[in-house]
Design an enzyme around this catalytic site. Structure first.
Site, short mmCIF file in Angstrom:
data_model
loop_
_atom_site.label_atom_id
_atom_site.label_comp_id
_atom_site.label_asym_id
_atom_site.label_seq_id
_atom_site.Cartn_x
_atom_site.Cartn_y
_atom_site.Cartn_z
N ARG A 1 0.83 -1.22 0.00
CA ARG A 1 0.00 0.00 0.00
C ARG A 1 0.86 1.26 0.00
O ARG A 1 0.44 2.29 -0.53
CB ARG A 1 -0.93 -0.01 1.20
CG ARG A 1 -2.04 -1.00 0.99
CD ARG A 1 -3.06 -0.95 2.08
NE ARG A 1 -4.23 -1.72 1.68
CZ ARG A 1 -5.22 -2.05 2.49
NH1 ARG A 1 -5.19 -1.67 3.75
NH2 ARG A 1 -6.24 -2.74 2.04
N LYS B 1 -15.63 -12.03 6.98
CA LYS B 1 -16.41 -10.89 7.48
C LYS B 1 -17.84 -11.02 6.99
O LYS B 1 -18.30 -10.26 6.14
CB LYS B 1 -15.79 -9.58 7.01
CG LYS B 1 -14.63 -9.13 7.87
CD LYS B 1 -14.00 -7.87 7.31
CE LYS B 1 -13.13 -8.19 6.12
NZ LYS B 1 -12.62 -7.04 5.40
N GLY C 1 -8.41 -7.14 0.89
CA GLY C 1 -7.02 -7.30 1.32
C GLY C 1 -6.57 -8.74 1.25
O GLY C 1 -5.52 -9.06 0.67
P1 ADP Z 1 -11.03 -9.86 2.21
O1 ADP Z 1 -9.90 -9.30 3.04
O2 ADP Z 1 -10.52 -10.39 0.89
O3 ADP Z 1 -12.17 -8.91 2.08
P2 ADP Z 1 -12.13 -11.28 4.48
O4 ADP Z 1 -11.29 -10.43 5.37
O5 ADP Z 1 -13.60 -11.13 4.52
O6 ADP Z 1 -11.60 -11.16 2.96
O7 ADP Z 1 -11.86 -12.80 4.79
C1 ADP Z 1 -10.56 -13.36 4.80
C2 ADP Z 1 -10.42 -14.32 5.92
O8 ADP Z 1 -11.43 -15.32 5.84
C3 ADP Z 1 -9.11 -15.05 5.89
O9 ADP Z 1 -8.38 -14.69 7.04
C4 ADP Z 1 -9.50 -16.51 5.92
O10 ADP Z 1 -8.69 -17.29 6.77
C5 ADP Z 1 -10.92 -16.47 6.44
N1 ADP Z 1 -11.70 -17.65 6.09
C6 ADP Z 1 -12.05 -18.06 4.86
N2 ADP Z 1 -12.72 -19.22 4.92
C7 ADP Z 1 -12.82 -19.55 6.23
C8 ADP Z 1 -13.40 -20.64 6.95
N3 ADP Z 1 -14.03 -21.64 6.30
N4 ADP Z 1 -13.30 -20.64 8.30
C9 ADP Z 1 -12.66 -19.64 8.93
N5 ADP Z 1 -12.10 -18.59 8.32
C10 ADP Z 1 -12.17 -18.54 6.99
MG MG Z 2 -9.66 -9.09 5.18
#
Ligand code: ADP
Ligand code: MG
Length: 401
Positions: free
Chosen positions: A38, A204, A357
């Protein structure tokens, strides 16, 4: 259309002071910048301004210090890294809201760069305090908002600052990063080539699940993976063992299942493990065979194939949120497979935008960043834009004549 930094006459910039809102919300560990992307990405905007002879004052938040100065969220290590990337000194201003800040900015040399301490050390930033916004606007002659990652928030250092700048007769424009983000997300997706597909995952859930309803009105297909899928499994009456589930969102998921019907596609099998640690033994199971002590950690091989086939048919794809706990080597396969499927679709001429992210990090790990149309830094902002929500950070910018 909003004005961008490219609309500003470089001749006008000479001798001016420009306030830049950057997104330096980088991971820190013991005062070390763990991922400088970033910071690196902000360099073209800063150099455009300094090369034209402007002084640059940068504002950013980092983490969630909750309105209090907290050493672990200090931007000082970021100032040092930025200085290295720019190859020139960066004045670090410890007190971002005090009169010293104004004095230090006033004494910046021509083409000088300063970074103010974390805007969120003051509760007025997130509260969109008008006096604070006016103070920051008063530091410069032009406001450049380059923080797409927080464009969906109305904070003093984002939309508040733009409004305060307008109140003193100044302009606010999108920086190069913000302009690129808006170009891909707004223009390319205004009339997307069909089939148009969205892929959602990640953790999230509550902050994303509302988007599904909006997306269902415009996409032809919506694939769901990650922890988000678990909440849908529960809405379908399936057992999810000890997986991450958002209990409060189960009812909403039920409603979305009805709304989505044939357009909503959920995993048919999953990878489960007992512990979220590297090297933990895993099993691939159909989605209706998750045991009590299982945690769903990834999509299964049948889902990988099904999703890849669907992605192969799409002409426009937006992806936000990994398919599993991809940070752990053994649970990353589904996410990597989806990244490759999106990249392959882009190789064949589809539009592919990856947002968020963690999703961006996954794209980097899968080595597909150069093959996809655009990797967006702002997860929340990109998803809000796609879902037709308001983006105060963009809406507050000066309109192009
Ligand atoms: P982004 O940053 O791309 O918007 P998020 O922050 O919403 O994505 O989600 C990313 C997180 O989701 C990662 O840390 C990943 O480990 C977690 N994650 C994905 N699938 C699962 C799951 N089945 N159980 C627990 N955590 C998960
Ligand atoms: Mg994230």
């Amino acid at each position: 259309m909003k004005k961008t930094i490219s609309d500003i006459d470089p001749g006008w910039l000479a001798g001016k002071t420009v306030v830049v809102r950057a997104d330096f919300n980088v991971p820190l560990n013991g005062g070390h910048v763990m991922d400088e992307r970033r910071i690196r990405e902000s360099v073209p905007t800063i150099e455009l301004l300094t090369n034209a002879g402007a002084r640059v004052v940068i504002l950013s938040h980092l983490g969630r210090p909750e309105g209090q100065p907290k050493a672990e969220f200090s931007l000082e290590p970021v100032a040092a890294r930025l200085s290295r990337l720019l190859g020139k000194p960066v004045v670090f201003i410890v007190s971002p809201t005090g009169p010293e800040a104004a004095v230090m900015v006033h004494h910046l040399p021509a083409r000088g760069v300063a970074l103010l301490e974390n805007t969120r050390f003051n509760p007025g930033d997130e509260a969109n305090d008008a006096d604070l916004a006016a103070f920051w606007a008063g530091l410069g002659d032009l406001f450049v908002n380059d923080a797409f990652g927080v464009a969906h928030r109305a904070h003093a250092s984002t939309s508040g600052l733009a409004e305060a700048m307008a109140a003193r007769g100044g302009e606010s424009v999108a920086g190069l990063l913000m302009a690129t983000e808006l170009k891909f997300l707004e223009e390319a997706l205004r009339a997307p080539e069909r089939p148009f597909m969205a892929i959602l995952g990640g953790a999230k859930i509550s902050s994303k699940i509302w988007v599904i309803s909006a997306l269902l009105t415009c996409v032809d297909r919506l694939l769901i993976g990650g922890a988000m899928a678990n909440t849908f499994f529960r809405a379908m009456g399936l057992h999810t063992g000890s997986s991450l589930v958002e209990e409060d969102s189960i009812d909403l998921a039920k409603k979305l299942l009805c709304e989505g019907r044939e357009r909503l596609l959920l995993p048919i099998d999953c990878i489960v493990a007992h512990d979220l640690v590297d090297g933990a033994p895993t099993r691939a199971v159909p989605r209706d065979e998750v045991a009590d002590d299982d945690k769903v950690v990834d999509i299964g091989p049948k889902t990988q194939a099904l999703f890849a086939e669907e992605i192969g048919r799409a002409r426009s794809i937006v992806w936000n949120g990994p398919m599993g706990v991809f940070e752990i080597e053994g649970f990353a396969e589904g996410t990597i497979a989806i990244a490759h499927a999106v990249a392959a679709a882009c190789d064949r001429g589809a539009l592919g935008v990856i947002g968020g992210g963690d999703s961006g990090a996954a794209a980097e790990r899968a080595d597909v960043v150069d093959r996809v149309t655009h990797v967006s830094t702002g997860g929340g902002a990109s998803i809000k834009l796609l879902a037709g929500g308001r983006l105060p950070g963009r809406d507050s910018l000066t309109e192009r004549a």
